[in-house]
Design a protein around this motif. Structure first.
Motif, mmCIF file in Angstrom:
data_model
loop_
_atom_site.group_PDB
_atom_site.id
_atom_site.type_symbol
_atom_site.label_atom_id
_atom_site.label_comp_id
_atom_site.label_asym_id
_atom_site.label_seq_id
_atom_site.Cartn_x
_atom_site.Cartn_y
_atom_site.Cartn_z
ATOM 1 N N LYS A 156 0.854 -1.193 0.000
ATOM 2 C CA LYS A 156 0.000 0.000 0.000
ATOM 3 C C LYS A 156 0.888 1.239 0.000
ATOM 4 O O LYS A 156 1.809 1.363 0.807
ATOM 5 N N ALA A 157 0.620 2.156 -0.944
ATOM 6 C CA ALA A 157 1.329 3.433 -0.987
ATOM 7 C C ALA A 157 0.314 4.557 -1.136
ATOM 8 O O ALA A 157 -0.858 4.330 -1.433
ATOM 9 N N HIS A 158 0.782 5.769 -0.958
ATOM 10 C CA HIS A 158 -0.094 6.944 -1.048
ATOM 11 C C HIS A 158 -0.265 7.384 -2.499
ATOM 12 O O HIS A 158 -1.378 7.527 -3.000
ATOM 13 N N VAL A 159 0.851 7.583 -3.192
ATOM 14 C CA VAL A 159 0.832 8.076 -4.570
ATOM 15 C C VAL A 159 1.828 7.269 -5.402
ATOM 16 O O VAL A 159 2.901 6.900 -4.925
ATOM 17 N N ALA A 160 1.461 6.990 -6.635
ATOM 18 C CA ALA A 160 2.390 6.412 -7.609
ATOM 19 C C ALA A 160 2.305 7.207 -8.897
ATOM 20 O O ALA A 160 1.234 7.720 -9.243
ATOM 21 N N ASP A 161 3.433 7.326 -9.602
ATOM 22 C CA ASP A 161 3.318 7.788 -10.981
ATOM 23 C C ASP A 161 3.200 6.552 -11.868
ATOM 24 O O ASP A 161 3.272 5.417 -11.393
ATOM 25 N N LYS A 162 2.996 6.746 -13.146
ATOM 26 C CA LYS A 162 2.709 5.620 -14.026
ATOM 27 C C LYS A 162 3.915 4.723 -14.280
ATOM 28 O O LYS A 162 3.770 3.628 -14.823
ATOM 29 N N SER A 163 5.094 5.173 -13.841
ATOM 30 C CA SER A 163 6.288 4.332 -13.916
ATOM 31 C C SER A 163 6.482 3.507 -12.645
ATOM 32 O O SER A 163 7.409 2.704 -12.576
ATOM 33 N N GLY A 164 5.629 3.743 -11.643
ATOM 34 C CA GLY A 164 5.711 2.971 -10.411
ATOM 35 C C GLY A 164 6.524 3.601 -9.301
ATOM 36 O O GLY A 164 6.722 2.985 -8.247
ATOM 37 N N ASN A 165 7.020 4.824 -9.500
ATOM 38 C CA ASN A 165 7.691 5.517 -8.401
ATOM 39 C C ASN A 165 6.671 5.798 -7.303
ATOM 40 O O ASN A 165 5.565 6.267 -7.596
ATOM 41 N N LEU A 166 7.046 5.526 -6.047
ATOM 42 C CA LEU A 166 6.073 5.542 -4.948
ATOM 43 C C LEU A 166 6.392 6.582 -3.888
ATOM 44 O O LEU A 166 7.556 6.845 -3.565
ATOM 45 N N VAL A 167 5.309 7.111 -3.316
ATOM 46 C CA VAL A 167 5.368 7.947 -2.125
ATOM 47 C C VAL A 167 4.458 7.303 -1.082
ATOM 48 O O VAL A 167 3.288 7.012 -1.359
ATOM 49 N N PHE A 168 4.999 7.051 0.104
ATOM 50 C CA PHE A 168 4.219 6.503 1.210
ATOM 51 C C PHE A 168 3.815 7.623 2.158
ATOM 52 O O PHE A 168 4.497 8.644 2.240
ATOM 53 N N ARG A 169 2.738 7.428 2.868
ATOM 54 C CA ARG A 169 2.220 8.483 3.734
ATOM 55 C C ARG A 169 2.378 8.113 5.205
ATOM 56 O O ARG A 169 1.849 7.113 5.664
ATOM 57 N N ALA A 182 11.566 -6.595 -1.896
ATOM 58 C CA ALA A 182 11.885 -8.022 -1.820
ATOM 59 C C ALA A 182 11.117 -8.864 -2.830
ATOM 60 O O ALA A 182 11.591 -9.927 -3.233
ATOM 61 N N GLY A 183 9.924 -8.433 -3.225
ATOM 62 C CA GLY A 183 9.059 -9.266 -4.054
ATOM 63 C C GLY A 183 9.607 -9.509 -5.458
ATOM 64 O O GLY A 183 10.117 -8.596 -6.100
ATOM 65 N N LYS A 184 9.474 -10.743 -5.938
ATOM 66 C CA LYS A 184 9.807 -11.026 -7.333
ATOM 67 C C LYS A 184 8.837 -10.283 -8.257
ATOM 68 O O LYS A 184 9.224 -9.800 -9.316
ATOM 69 N N ILE A 185 7.574 -10.231 -7.837
ATOM 70 C CA ILE A 185 6.571 -9.403 -8.505
ATOM 71 C C ILE A 185 5.903 -8.560 -7.430
ATOM 72 O O ILE A 185 5.419 -9.097 -6.429
ATOM 73 N N THR A 186 5.891 -7.260 -7.609
ATOM 74 C CA THR A 186 5.324 -6.352 -6.616
ATOM 75 C C THR A 186 4.106 -5.642 -7.191
ATOM 76 O O THR A 186 4.182 -5.018 -8.251
ATOM 77 N N ILE A 187 2.996 -5.764 -6.464
ATOM 78 C CA ILE A 187 1.736 -5.131 -6.860
ATOM 79 C C ILE A 187 1.390 -4.098 -5.797
ATOM 80 O O ILE A 187 1.359 -4.408 -4.599
ATOM 81 N N VAL A 188 1.119 -2.879 -6.238
ATOM 82 C CA VAL A 188 0.922 -1.772 -5.313
ATOM 83 C C VAL A 188 -0.474 -1.177 -5.464
ATOM 84 O O VAL A 188 -0.914 -0.877 -6.577
ATOM 85 N N GLU A 189 -1.126 -1.006 -4.339
ATOM 86 C CA GLU A 189 -2.415 -0.325 -4.260
ATOM 87 C C GLU A 189 -2.160 1.105 -3.797
ATOM 88 O O GLU A 189 -1.494 1.311 -2.781
ATOM 89 N N VAL A 190 -2.665 2.089 -4.547
ATOM 90 C CA VAL A 190 -2.379 3.490 -4.221
ATOM 91 C C VAL A 190 -3.660 4.317 -4.167
ATOM 92 O O VAL A 190 -4.692 3.931 -4.708
ATOM 93 N N GLU A 191 -3.556 5.468 -3.541
ATOM 94 C CA GLU A 191 -4.686 6.376 -3.421
ATOM 95 C C GLU A 191 -4.762 7.345 -4.597
ATOM 96 O O GLU A 191 -5.813 7.924 -4.851
ATOM 97 N N GLN A 192 -3.642 7.519 -5.301
ATOM 98 C CA GLN A 192 -3.655 8.397 -6.462
ATOM 99 C C GLN A 192 -2.534 8.035 -7.418
ATOM 100 O O GLN A 192 -1.435 7.646 -6.991
ATOM 101 N N ILE A 193 -2.822 8.161 -8.703
ATOM 102 C CA ILE A 193 -1.835 7.922 -9.751
ATOM 103 C C ILE A 193 -1.648 9.212 -10.544
ATOM 104 O O ILE A 193 -2.635 9.853 -10.933
ATOM 105 N N VAL A 194 -0.400 9.582 -10.753
ATOM 106 C CA VAL A 194 -0.097 10.793 -11.516
ATOM 107 C C VAL A 194 0.783 10.418 -12.704
ATOM 108 O O VAL A 194 1.286 9.299 -12.804
ATOM 109 N N GLU A 195 0.961 11.364 -13.599
ATOM 110 C CA GLU A 195 1.793 11.121 -14.764
ATOM 111 C C GLU A 195 3.267 10.978 -14.367
ATOM 112 O O GLU A 195 3.728 11.584 -13.396
ATOM 113 N N THR A 196 3.979 10.189 -15.129
ATOM 114 C CA THR A 196 5.424 10.081 -14.912
ATOM 115 C C THR A 196 6.069 11.451 -15.057
ATOM 116 O O THR A 196 5.795 12.174 -16.012
#
Length: 233
Positions: A156-169, A182-196
């Motif tokens: 869970k993250a606060h914000v991601a851009d479309k390249s997957g860069n994350l900001v946690f709150r 650590a994950g071989k495949i990482t799936i992130v749930e975010v509150e907002q997505i912005v442009e790269t």
């Protein structure tokens, strides 16, 4: 590569399977990827081993997967608030690899950094060290701990851009970054997505190289905080 998926169920499709090792971010009830956990429950995947600081509470967080008996083993550091967790463990229905909290964090961090194992004094002389290699350094005994590299990490993250860069709150910046790394495949749930390119590089907590899939879970009125964005030209 498009990392943004339309729903949590779509983000899990083709990735989560029976018998996998999963890492799930969060600390207590903070920073839990609720939508991804619900989608995992609905997927019916079973015989899972879950790495998480704790297992939520009854009916919430990973507690949902305990109720549906989809988790066969927990690797965690705290079990005190989930009655079903306690019941299953005491009844011999759930395996538990009890791990000191700092050691758990370092096992994930090491996995993300490509370090297969490390030595720590935590747990020396206790059941935590049983069956593990020990070694003396500078007159002190240390126990060797293996890194954790989960098949899938749910974060869970606060914000991601479309390249997957994350900001946690705030306090959601707990086990989430370590799980993501650590994950071989990482799936992130975010509150907002912005442009790269919209995020100020100095505000990014985790680079997108660690992130494979992103799903939005937010109400329409949520907006990115101004301090996270690049200043106007």
């Amino acid at each position: 590569m498009n990392k943004v998926y339309a729903s949590a169920a779509e983000a899990l499709k083709g990735v989560v399977k029976d018998g996998q090792l999963l890492a799930v971010g969060g600390f207590g009830l903070c920073g839990i990827p609720e939508a991804l956990i619900a989608a995992l429950r609905d997927s019916g995947a079973k015989n899972l081993t879950a790495i998480s600081n704790n297992a939520g509470v009854d009916g919430f967080g990973l507690g949902q997967l305990l109720e549906t008996r989809q988790i066969k083993k927990m690797i965690s550091s705290y079990v005190g608030e989930n009655k079903e967790f306690e019941r299953q463990y005491l009844a011999g229905e759930l395996e538990l690899e009890f791990t000191p909290q700092g050691t758990l964090a370092e096992k994930l961090r090491a996995g993300g950094a490509g370090i297969p194992a490390f030595f720590t004094r935590t747990g020396v002389g206790t059941i935590v060290a049983e069956g593990k290699e020990t070694r003396e350094f500078d007159g002190q005994l240390y126990v060797m701990e293996r890194a954790l590299v989960p098949d899938v990490a749910l974060v869970k993250a606060h914000v991601a851009d479309k390249s997957g860069n994350l900001v946690f709150r705030r306090t959601a910046r707990n086990f989430n970054p370590a799980c993501a790394m650590a994950g071989k495949i990482t799936i992130v749930e975010v509150e907002q997505i912005v442009e790269t390119g919209a995020l100020d590089p100095d505000a990014i907590h985790l680079p997108g190289i660690y992130v494979h899939r992103i799903v939005l879970n937010a109400t329409p009125e949520k907006r990115i905080e101004k301090r996270l964005t690049r200043p106007a030209a």
